[in-house]
Design an enzyme around this catalytic site. Sequence first.
Site, PDB file in Angstrom:
ATOM      1  CG  ASN A  90       2.307   0.407  -0.060  1.00  0.00           C
ATOM      2  OD1 ASN A  90       1.894   0.556   1.082  1.00  0.00           O
ATOM      3  ND2 ASN A  90       3.337  -0.350  -0.366  1.00  0.00           N
ATOM      4  CG  ASP A  91      -3.774   3.144   2.386  1.00  0.00           C
ATOM      5  OD1 ASP A  91      -3.873   4.246   1.848  1.00  0.00           O
ATOM      6  OD2 ASP A  91      -4.721   2.358   2.531  1.00  0.00           O
ATOM      7  CB  CYS A  92       2.296   1.288   4.371  1.00  0.00           C
ATOM      8  SG  CYS A  92       0.897   0.537   5.185  1.00  0.00           S
TER       9      CYS A  92
END
Length: 812
Positions: free
Chosen positions: A484-486
């Site tokens: 999850n890049d976020c």
Amino acid sequence: MKFGYFDDKALEYVITTPKTPLPWINYLGNKEFFSLISNTCGGYTFYKDAKLLRLTRYRYNNVPYDNNGKYFYIKDGDTIWNPGWQPVKTALDSYECRHGLGYSTWTSSKNDVEAKVLTFVPMEDNCEISKVTLTNNKKTDAKVTLFSYVEWCLWNADDDMKNFQRNLSTGEVEVTDGGSVIYHKTEYRERRNHYAIYGVNTKVDGFDTSRDDFLGAYNGPDSPDAVAAGKCTGSVASGWSPIAAHQIDVELKAGESKTFIFTLGYIENPEDDKWEAPSVVNKKPAVAMLAKYNTEAAVDEALDVLKKYWNELLSIYHVSSSNEKVDRMVNIWNQYQCMVTFNMSRSASYYESGIGRGMGFRDSCQDLLGFVHLIPDRARQRIIDIASTQFQDGSAYHQYQPLTKKGNSDIGSGFNDDPLWLIAGTSAYIRETGDLSILKEMVPFDNDMSVAKTLMDHLKCSFNFTATHKGPHGLPLIGRADWNDCLNLNCFSEHPGESFQTFGPSEGPVAESVFIAGMFVKYGEEYAQLAELLGDNAEAERARAEVKKVYEAAITAGWDGEWFVRAYDANSNKVGSKECEEGQIYIEPQGFCVLAGIGIEEGLAEKALKSVEEKLDTKYGIMILQPAYTKYHLELGEVSSYPPGYKENAGIFCHNNPWVSIAETVVGHGNRAFDIYRKTCPAYVEEFSEIHATEPYVYSQMVAGRDAKFHGQGKNSWLTGTAAWTFVNISQYILGVYPTHNGLSINPCVPEDFGDFQITRKYRGATYNISVKQNGAQKGIKSLTVNGKAVEGNVIPYEEGVKEYTVEAVLG
Ligand code: BGC
Ligand code: NOJ
């Protein structure tokens, strides 16, 4: 509501109106020369690298939407129209666009003139061919004028839209054959040894190469002066914006058809053979390319080669069941999308500009999972390319540029899931092919051959990176983010414009990821198996001992009571826990931990999956988290930056839905696994295309979640790990044909009313004809017969020299 239909026999999706909710695109090209092309003929072309070698210009973020492309105009008296409707948007009497595997066609008509356009990239050449056939269906003779139009990009697509002070003076072209062939040679005089061509196989009645002359000042491609006048101006561009446009006056008797072949090509010359005369480019290879495709027969044959290529590829995994939607996705579109994601990673789509990201490390490794059975040799090369961007400590560049294959230092490293995906991709390749030699290949670190080690050593670095980067709870450190890049737990960004991907420290000693723990358990075991295959039992044992520690941490510190915790933040507070005010449960650790086998014996897995069903499920798919973040959380980063219901903030992030579906198959819930599969499956989603909006033949990255205003609306179609993971899910877990190191394993997990089905699988040089008798069971093999002999267990024993296996599996 639908805007077209599947033509499964032809392997095509047929779009029956140009006014789809969003442009519905296709990808042309299988190797190095690619085009994106929409149902209204928008799109662009590049060679190898969408940023560095862009042939034609496209304007993202423009109005009207999708308005640059490779256009044909037909002027018939006072009526001007395009076979793809855009850009003139004259109402057509009929319109049909068919997107096929690597080609698209348009059949349209206006005032009894019909245009058929076929566009594709042939297998063996760096060009895009468009075959245009005009037919006069009027009762009388007709005179029409056909115009072509492409706008050149000055190669570097990033610079092309920024550096006007230079670029408006560099454009150069050459024109030959009375205007039939137009050469775009900007920067060829200096550091480039390549140019582009746009040629047609007939004598033309006019041409233009300067945009302003063709369109007229202040005009767009929707109203070119030259077309209105019925006459090109013969302009030769010098600076400004070079284009290529042909004018062909066509006389058609009643009932007569005429065909023209246009070739848009990329040509490279050797450094010492760039010129045929001072300032005149060496055209030999261009002339040869044009000659090769200058007849209809040659074009038809090249299309045939392309179609055969795809038929051959798709015969590697073929299912025939009572569910036509499953068959169409498995046999055609899902595999096609896997090829496209493998080729593009996340670089060029209608949502990825082609200048932002190159090839993603984790993305490409996952894309391999759905692609490796198609062309294992290309997967092999890709694994080596990816591993070459790894650092010696096991961490890795998050992205690399396909042209240079060098790591992208703008984004750098620090995404702590990256290293483990290399094990995932390599293991999938070896399970598919049995080719252990890849593990012995010498592979550089950070592209530096002087510090090369074997690929197996790279995997060891990957494994050790996680094993030695753990936080206070014994869980893996998250770094900049995991899958999850976020989820940016070390970022603490307070100012707009700071990139969540690069701002702040890339490491932190506290923030931990339960998701990476799941990955470590799954891919740590796969690593141990590879060590065993190489005879290194001590390493396998060491690996399993490390895995055990993380497993323990996952079921203790990583368990929240009813589901797995998502992470611990930089203050050691839980993320994705009932203790949180918002974001109490996340999908990723539930799916990945369970598919890795975590918590099954302890009874946690079933609970986690139940919680997903209760808290995250919607009719359009499973949301990534709940409750959505309504406030920006400094300590969490980008995840809380999105409005509720979109993207990583409680959107339905399709990529991780198959993880949960796979997890359901692991615990034997065929009904539920399929239900999850069905909800995001394009062939099912097609029914409500007016809500979903994106193409009904491919997956989108994200569907708006329950909290969003447009719940059910898709975004970011095509380039998403969803393609590979759903293919893995449906082909290996639901239909249950899974490649192991010892042969194919057969272990379907299907809904109870699925019925019997047959699969043909080509694997390691043999063909397996598998028939499954379902018996109303969701999972469990009652009997397995291979070439007439009963077999214990699930794995079909591999027998040297046997080319055909007839397999009968009975569930129950
Ligand atoms: C998106 C992510 C994406 C990342 C890549 C973020 O803005 O939400 O989905 O992976 O950018 O740079
Ligand atoms: C899209 C990115 O390409 C992928 O790498 C990432 O895992 C997901 N977004 C989730 O953030």
